[in-house]
Design an enzyme around this catalytic site. Structure first.
Site, short mmCIF file in Angstrom:
data_model
loop_
_atom_site.label_atom_id
_atom_site.label_comp_id
_atom_site.label_asym_id
_atom_site.label_seq_id
_atom_site.Cartn_x
_atom_site.Cartn_y
_atom_site.Cartn_z
N ARG A 46 24.48 -16.32 25.65
CA ARG A 46 23.43 -15.86 24.73
C ARG A 46 22.95 -14.48 25.17
NH1 ARG A 46 18.66 -17.48 25.84
NH2 ARG A 46 19.20 -19.66 26.11
N LYS A 195 30.26 -5.58 6.30
CA LYS A 195 30.75 -4.74 5.21
C LYS A 195 31.87 -3.81 5.72
CE LYS A 195 27.80 -6.90 2.78
NZ LYS A 195 26.79 -7.48 3.54
C1 LIG Z 1 22.62 -2.61 2.85
C2 LIG Z 1 22.64 -3.98 3.44
N1 LIG Z 1 21.91 -4.22 4.54
C3 LIG Z 1 21.89 -5.45 5.11
C4 LIG Z 1 22.61 -6.50 4.58
C5 LIG Z 1 22.55 -7.85 5.24
O1 LIG Z 1 23.70 -8.09 5.98
P1 LIG Z 1 24.34 -9.54 6.27
O2 LIG Z 1 24.82 -10.07 4.97
O3 LIG Z 1 25.42 -9.24 7.26
O4 LIG Z 1 23.25 -10.36 6.85
C6 LIG Z 1 23.40 -6.28 3.45
C7 LIG Z 1 24.18 -7.40 2.87
O5 LIG Z 1 24.71 -7.30 1.78
C8 LIG Z 1 23.42 -4.99 2.85
O6 LIG Z 1 24.13 -4.74 1.75
#
Ligand SMILES: Cc1ncc(COP(=O)(O)O)c(C=O)c1O
Length: 379
Positions: A46, A195
């Site tokens: 952790r 992403k």
């Molecule tokens: C711009 C942006 N920030 C944060 C997030 C959150 O990320 P996660 O889905 O990995 O928790 C997303 C998810 O789509 C996003 O598009």
């Protein structure tokens, strides 16, 4: 090191025990101690894990920061950042935030006495009247999701300077290939690694990169205390994704441009939101702070009917309808009913998230096939 070399080499050492060139997946929860407290820098996963350490070092190098911290999701990184604040503190944020970020702010942290102000930030001076002695953070998403508004990071930093306000930039859409917020004066960069950085739609993870040791230590403490950690296999997948980040991003940008230009001239399309178009209201800012314009874009239909948008989405062959973005494959989304469904209709329409708005994550397929897909779907 130039960006493409960093993507492949920065923070990565051959495995000291075997010489393996790829960072091994250290699938272990604990580490042997020869005597109480005597160990090789790792006690419990952790707190630390060698696969995670390699990824954190790689991300820090890509963002030109000193400290990288990885999380089990992008929202877990957001959660940790807001835990730096206390009841009574205030945050000024972009008004067309990712819906999940809006949800954690308004449905979770607002209940703990933290106040969030949502505003357009295209004109940095517009946030000046929202800043007071309780303001501790400005939260920027640029380009924003899904309207692709571009916010002048340097302009916002100038307003926050000298006021003990930390500027946080969610750099998920740009990635460090297109934009380095720390170089523009921001204090903290956050990412959904799910992403573009992971890039293959096979992992959910997040990260924070920053230069300030005191804040980094607090975040590491919060992470260890609250447990928002990713597993080593997921860290490995992101490390593997990073090795082609620059090549993928180059193609996302090239395809993004061709798709935006095609849509701009299509008789059934209303508005196209892509920061690389000269008609984009913040194109001049994008040109200044980004190296290219990315593969994310949104568009509306001239008819502006929900049913017409749904019909286009149902006809797509390659722009697969799915949540998420930034993978090698093209995806489409309907913000009003998907990513932004948690934002009330009147709130989302105020910022342009209309019922006919379609968001595309332009992938790295052959662009001729993508254009053909748009042509048949738009009819
Ligand atoms: C711009 C942006 N920030 C944060 C997030 C959150 O990320 P996660 O889905 O990995 O928790 C997303 C998810 O789509 C996003 O598009």
């Amino acid at each position: 090191m130039k960006f493409g070399t960093k993507a492949i080499h920065a923070g990565i050492q051959p495995d000291p025990s075997t010489g393996a060139i790829m960072t091994p997946i250290y699938q272990t929860s604990t580490y042997v101690q020869t005597s109480p407290g005597k160990h090789k820098g790792y006690e419990y996963s952790r707190t630390h894990n060698p696969t995670r350490t390699a990824l954190q070092d790689s991300l820090a190098a890509l963002e030109n920061g000193k400290y990288g911290i990885c999380y089990s999701s992008g929202l877990a990184a957001t959660d940790a950042l807001i835990k730096l604040l206390k009841p009574g503190d205030e945050v000024v944020c972009t008004n067309d935030l990712y819906g999940g970020t809006y949800r954690i702010f308004t449905k979770i942290f607002a209940e703990y006495g933290i106040k969030f102000h949502f505003t357009g930030m295209e004109n940095p001076s517009d946030i000046a009247n929202l800043i007071n002695e309780n303001t501790k953070m400005v939260w920027i998403e640029t380009p924003s999701n899904p309207m692709m508004n571009v916010i002048d990071i340097k302009g916002i930093v100038a307003l926050a300077k000298g006021k003990n306000i930390k500027v946080v930039v969610d750099n998920t859409f740009s990635t460090p290939y297109l934009q380095n917020p720390l170089d523009l004066g921001a204090d903290i960069v956050t990412h959904s690694l799910t992403k573009y950085i992971g890039g293959h739609s096979d992992v959910v993870m997040g990260a924070i990169v920053l230069n300030d040791k005191e804040i980094a230590d607090k975040l590491i403490f919060i992470q260890n205390a609250c447990g928002e950690v990713p597993g080593p296999q997921d860290c490995f997948l992101v490390l593997r994704g990073i090795k082609t980040l620059h090549v993928r991003m180059q193609r996302h940008c090239e395809n993004g441009r061709k798709v935006a230009e095609y849509l701009k001239d299509h008789p059934k399309v209303g508005k196209v939101y892509w920061p690389g178009l000269e008609s984009h209201p913040n194109h001049h800012v994008a040109k200044k702070q980004m190296r290219d314009f990315g593969g994310m874009l949104s568009f509306t239909l001239k008819s502006d009917k929900l049913q017409d948008a749904i019909s286009v989405l149902e006809k797509f062959k390659y722009f697969t309808l799915a949540e998420s973005l930034g993978g090698v494959e093209s995806l489409s989304g309907h913000p009003a009913t998907m990513t932004h469904a948690s934002i009330p209709k009147e709130e989302r329409e105020k910022v342009g998230v209309k019922d006919s708005l379609i968001r595309l994550s332009v992938g790295i397929e052959e662009v001729e096939d993508l254009i053909e897909d748009l042509e048949q779907a738009l009819g």
